[in-house]
Design an enzyme around this catalytic site. Structure first.
Site, PDB file in Angstrom:
ATOM      1  N   HIS A   1       0.843  -1.204   0.000  1.00  0.00           N
ATOM      2  CA  HIS A   1       0.000   0.000   0.000  1.00  0.00           C
ATOM      3  C   HIS A   1       0.871   1.244   0.000  1.00  0.00           C
ATOM      4  CE1 HIS A   1      -3.770   2.129   0.395  1.00  0.00           C
ATOM      5  NE2 HIS A   1      -3.267   2.852   1.385  1.00  0.00           N
TER       6      HIS A   1
ATOM      7  N   ASP B   1       2.254   3.431   2.766  1.00  0.00           N
ATOM      8  CA  ASP B   1       1.150   4.376   2.776  1.00  0.00           C
ATOM      9  C   ASP B   1       1.615   5.824   2.573  1.00  0.00           C
ATOM     10  OD1 ASP B   1      -1.334   5.534   3.023  1.00  0.00           O
ATOM     11  OD2 ASP B   1      -1.814   4.676   4.960  1.00  0.00           O
TER      12      ASP B   1
ATOM     13  N   ARG C   1      -5.517  15.248   6.388  1.00  0.00           N
ATOM     14  CA  ARG C   1      -6.041  15.013   5.045  1.00  0.00           C
ATOM     15  C   ARG C   1      -6.180  16.320   4.268  1.00  0.00           C
ATOM     16  NH1 ARG C   1     -12.031  12.819   3.456  1.00  0.00           N
ATOM     17  NH2 ARG C   1     -12.501  14.890   4.264  1.00  0.00           N
TER      18      ARG C   1
ATOM     19  N   TYR D   1      -4.777   7.333  -6.898  1.00  0.00           N
ATOM     20  CA  TYR D   1      -5.987   8.119  -7.120  1.00  0.00           C
ATOM     21  C   TYR D   1      -5.719   9.562  -7.568  1.00  0.00           C
ATOM     22  CZ  TYR D   1      -5.265   9.589  -2.197  1.00  0.00           C
ATOM     23  OH  TYR D   1      -4.747  10.047  -1.015  1.00  0.00           O
TER      24      TYR D   1
ATOM     25  N   GLU E   1     -10.477   2.415   8.929  1.00  0.00           N
ATOM     26  CA  GLU E   1      -9.241   3.045   9.395  1.00  0.00           C
ATOM     27  C   GLU E   1      -9.501   3.956  10.592  1.00  0.00           C
ATOM     28  OE1 GLU E   1      -5.612   5.935   7.772  1.00  0.00           O
ATOM     29  OE2 GLU E   1      -7.278   5.420   6.447  1.00  0.00           O
TER      30      GLU E   1
ATOM     31  N   HIS F   1      -5.630  -1.239   6.277  1.00  0.00           N
ATOM     32  CA  HIS F   1      -5.723  -0.748   7.660  1.00  0.00           C
ATOM     33  C   HIS F   1      -6.563  -1.702   8.523  1.00  0.00           C
ATOM     34  CE1 HIS F   1      -3.685   2.825   6.429  1.00  0.00           C
ATOM     35  NE2 HIS F   1      -4.678   3.230   5.663  1.00  0.00           N
TER      36      HIS F   1
ATOM     37  N   HIS G   1       1.061   5.449  -1.490  1.00  0.00           N
ATOM     38  CA  HIS G   1       0.649   6.650  -2.207  1.00  0.00           C
ATOM     39  C   HIS G   1       1.939   7.428  -2.474  1.00  0.00           C
ATOM     40  CE1 HIS G   1      -3.413   5.671  -1.002  1.00  0.00           C
ATOM     41  NE2 HIS G   1      -3.152   5.863   0.275  1.00  0.00           N
TER      42      HIS G   1
ATOM     43  N   HIS H   1      -9.540   0.919   1.331  1.00  0.00           N
ATOM     44  CA  HIS H   1      -9.359   1.381   2.712  1.00  0.00           C
ATOM     45  C   HIS H   1     -10.604   0.980   3.499  1.00  0.00           C
ATOM     46  CE1 HIS H   1      -6.866   4.796   0.781  1.00  0.00           C
ATOM     47  NE2 HIS H   1      -6.005   4.115   1.536  1.00  0.00           N
TER      48      HIS H   1
ATOM     49  N   ARG I   1     -16.754   5.564   2.056  1.00  0.00           N
ATOM     50  CA  ARG I   1     -17.222   6.956   2.067  1.00  0.00           C
ATOM     51  C   ARG I   1     -17.022   7.613   0.703  1.00  0.00           C
ATOM     52  NH1 ARG I   1     -12.283   7.362   5.023  1.00  0.00           N
ATOM     53  NH2 ARG I   1     -10.820   8.840   4.063  1.00  0.00           N
TER      54      ARG I   1
END
Length: 427
Positions: free
Chosen positions: A56, A315, A82, A121, A232, A264, A58, A229, A205
């Protein structure tokens, strides 16, 4: 090509005088212990370990690692982090991503990973419009992996909504917008270009029930990894329960099969752990990031006991080596229960490091969409050579070497890293 080492980690234990042969396709064709070094074999300068899959990543978040460690307001949590991450995501170009990811992937090789799974993404231009080639950012990651010499599994991500019960995206999420058709089209294009690719759903979500089912309808029974995900944050669990009437893993459970990886899975109930185990799905743990973001502690002992396939992920890139991730896993469990060597399982598995390392080895192939993994005939010929003079490893007996690597070593510890029969990092 023939390699020989005084010792290698085979079938869950150290074995002496090991001959390793690589075929023309870069796979292990022969691995035998108890063999004298043939005159045509290259003698490796230390004990050999199989690497791990980083399940995983990013890559773009490497740009902010270490730069979000100040609290400028009363509350600082995952959600405020975030927002800062979105600010970084809005600025990066394809050329910048390629350079950033190349550097990161070389760091990951030095940290003992030889395959990285990109949960990708960040897709569109800074203003949200598609690039002329809508996969421009994906190709940047493909190029970076080739430049660094690491194996890559690329997962285009379905990211359609800003939250539970909230349709569409926020303005600062505009670069992420995709739907089931976009993700499946991207996956097919990548695979046709020879890239090892699967699919991902950002979360429940960001991918609502209809989005999940639409993507699964397109994937059908194709054998490729499906990542998401899940559970988490406690707020995510609470919102899911309020809107869908079930917790995230409870809602996902009927859809799970061995292709799935739950990233997670921090907040699980016993019946959810049982459901994951029955389905054959895996769990990807990212302990460095989970600690950095204040996510919480996963039910590690219960997942090990249930036999759930596990892997590690870097991550957000605040940690970039698996020995530190394994140390975090064991140490946080010790703090939780106030005991030592929590992950060991005597008498058969008295070493916490070895049990965790083997658990991550076992989950690696499936998480990355590979047929096999490790020092096994038929698997890709990847290897790590331990530097016997690395700090914390000097004069350590072979049977305790993995323990010392995870819990006592510092600084560079691999003198050589090989991928597909080729040395990609040394010195």
């Amino acid at each position: 090509m023939r390699l020989w080492t005084d010792a290698a980690w085979l079938a869950g234990r150290w074995q002496r005088e090991v001959l390793l042969e690589v075929d023309g396709a870069g796979r292990w064709s022969r691995i035998e212990a108890g063999r004298a070094c043939p005159p045509d074999a290259r003698r490796l300068p230390g004990a050999v370990l199989p690497p791990l899959v980083n399940a995983h990543s990013h890559a773009f978040q490497r740009a902010m690692a270490g730069l979000a460690e100040r609290r400028e307001q009363d509350q600082d949590d995952f959600w405020s982090w975030r927002d800062a991450m979105y600010g970084v995501a809005l600025r990066i170009t394809p050329d910048e991503l390629r350079g950033l990811a190349t550097r990161l992937y070389r760091e990951l090789l030095g940290g003992g990973y030889t395959q990285v799974v990109e949960f990708h993404y960040l897709q569109h231009r800074q203003d949200g419009r598609p690039y002329e080639d809508e996969l421009a950012m994906a190709w940047a990651l493909v190029d970076a992996a080739r430049d660094a010499g690491i194996g890559l599994t690329l997962l285009p991500v379905l990211y359609a909504h800003q939250g539970f019960g909230k349709r569409g995206l926020r303005e600062d999420q505009r670069r992420f917008k995709t739907d089931a058709d976009w993700v499946w089209r991207a996956c097919q294009r990548l695979r046709q270009a020879g890239v090892n690719a699967g699919v991902a759903l950002h979360s429940l979500r960001a991918a609502h029930a209809a989005d999940v089912d639409a993507l699964l309808a397109r994937v059908g029974d194709a054998e490729l990894p499906i990542h998401i995900h899940a559970a988490e944050q406690t707020a995510e669990v609470d919102d899911c329960l309020r809107l869908l009437g079930q917790r995230p893993v409870q809602w996902l459970a009927p859809r799970l099969d061995p292709r799935w990886q739950l990233v997670h899975a921090t907040h699980l109930l016993p019946d959810e752990i049982e459901a994951i185990a029955r389905s054959g799905a895996g769990v990807v743990l990212c302990p460095g990031t989970e600690a950095n973001l204040g996510d919480g502690l996963p039910p590690l002992a219960a997942c090990l006991q249930a036999g759930i396939p596990l892997t590690l992920g870097s991550d957000s890139q605040v940690t970039r080596e698996w020995r530190e991730e394994l140390r975090w896993l064991e140490y946080t469990q010790r703090l939780l229960v106030r005991q030592r060597n929590v992950c060991a399982k005597p008498p058969a598995e008295p070493s916490s490091a070895a049990r965790l390392f083997e658990a991550m080895q076992a989950g690696s192939a499936r998480a990355a969409g590979l047929a096999d993994w490790g020092l096994r005939v038929g698997a890709r010929a990847d290897w790590l050579v331990l530097d016997p003079d690395a700090e914390g490893l000097e004069h350590v007996a072979l049977e305790r070497l993995l323990d010392a690597l995870v819990f006592a070593s510092r600084g560079p510890c691999f003198s050589e890293v090989g991928v597909a029969g080729r040395v990609v990092l040394e010195g």
